[in-house]
Design a protein around this motif. Structure first.
Motif: not given
Ligand SMILES: NC(=O)C1=CN([C@@H]2O[C@H](COP(=O)(O)OP(=O)(O)OC[C@H]3O[C@@H](n4cnc5c(N)ncnc54)[C@H](OP(=O)(O)O)[C@@H]3O)[C@@H](O)[C@H]2O)C=CC1
Ligand SMILES: O=C[C@H](O)[C@@H](O)[C@@H](O)[C@H](O)C(=O)O
Length: 304
Positions: A226, A231-232, A235, A238-239, A258, A261-262, A264-265
């Motif tokens: 991250a 990024v968090s 991310n 999820v990515s 959230r 934010a979530n 974003k890939i």
């Protein structure tokens, strides 16, 4: 391979890669979460009859103002409804207040009674046959299973191990379009992933963050990756799926920042992915162990 923003199902339908999860998203909150997500770019929402929030999810769909045909909606046949497949579909359509569902999944290959016990007098394969019958009769209600131009009718499953998929595919008239299973670095299920990919079945990753209070958000490897991309940890988690062929992913949140934010890939390298996969060697867990159904491990090798 760069991260994807959508996948094509074996029906030809397009399924956006990132969908909003809604398990445990309460009435009173979930309408707003769905509305907010759709107003901010999400086009894929995951719910289930068992979440008891389909009515409010439907309200969120409407409140967003996004045309229904631009949204991919998944819902699921609840375990106690396995003997009542047509009625269950009607109930979901009514509650969601929608003329069709994009993808309808058998939630678990585990028929249950209304009082939460395994219904040992019913075979989930008969449930699938009833779902197939419905699809053949009513393609207009189940978009992901085809349309007039594409008469190959398909639907989906959830929580299916390789053993159960093999049993299904031996007799199925319809190849499931998707298998929604728990997938995150501490539950990578490589066997199911490889099997589904070999059959063209899309994988949908549930509990991608590791579900509530997840240790993965604090994991050193996840945090290091991250930081590298600015990024968090969410991310990165999820990515991980968006960087794999035939994968979609369902981060859940009822918190505006959230949700935003979530989605974003980032593109991950093969090395990042290998490092994330190594986490399972020392820290394996499942957020949803199949044993709660009363049917044991459902053929998953780590649930024996
Ligand atoms: N087919 C099946 O059997 C199953 C399907 N699912 C589907 O998959 C979806 C996702 O799985 P789920 O188990 O809900 O868990 P997730 O892995 O999506 O984690 C959700 C939890 O993480 C929190 N969270 C969300 N975003 C962040 C962030 N950026 N930073 C820190 N914490 C965050 C949420 O809190 P908050 O909401 O308060 O923000 C919530 O507590 C479900 O909602 C459901 O739609 C899940 C389980 C089983
Ligand atoms: O989709 C979510 C999950 O399958 C959930 O419905 C089950 O895991 C069950 O409620 C449980 O209590 O464990």
């Amino acid at each position: 391979m760069p991260a994807t923003t959508s996948v094509t199902l074996n029906t030809g339908a397009i399924m956006p890669t990132v969908g909003l999860g809604t398990w445990k998203s309460k009435p009173g909150q979930v309408e707003h979460a769905v509305e907010y997500a759709l107003k901010n770019g999400y086009r894929h929402i995951d719910t289930a009859a068992g979440y008891q929030n389909e009515t409010e999810v439907g309200q969120g769909l409407k409140a967003s103002g996004v045309p229904r045909e631009q949204i991919f909606v998944t819902t699921k046949l609840d375990n106690p409804d396995q003997r009542n497949v047509p009625e269950a579909l009607e109930s979901s359509l009514q509650k969601l207040d929608t003329p069709y569902i994009d993808l309808w999944l058998m939630h678990w290959p585990a028929p249950m009674t209304r009082n939460g016990k395994a219904d040992k007098g019913h075979d989930w394969l008969d449930t699938w046959k009833a779902m197939e019958d419905l699809h053949l009769a009513h393609p207009e209600k189940l978009r992901a299973i085809g349309n007039a131009a594409n008469s190959r009718l398909l639907s989906g499953v959830s929580n299916f191990s390789v053993e159960y998929l093999e049993r299904l595919l031996k007799v199925a008239r319809v190849v499931p379009a998707a298998n929604q299973i728990e997938l995150h670095p501490s539950c990578p299920q490589h066997d199911v992933v490889e099997f589904c990919q070999s059959k063209g079945i899309v994988l949908t990753a549930y509990s991608p963050l590791g579900s509530d209070n997840s240790p993965l958000l604090k994991n050193e490897v996840v945090n290091k990756i991250a930081s590298k991309y600015g990024v968090s940890p969410a991310n990165v988690l999820v990515s991980l799926h968006a960087n794999k062929p035939l994968h979609t992913v369902l981060p859940k949140s009822v918190t505006n920042e959230r949700i935003l934010a979530n989605a974003k890939i980032v593109d991950l390298t093969e090395e990042d992915i290998n490092d994330l996969h190594k986490i399972d060697e020392t820290h394996h867990f499942r957020a949803c162990h199949p044993a709660w159904t009363g049917w044991g491990g459902l053929g998953f090798p780590d649930c024996k």
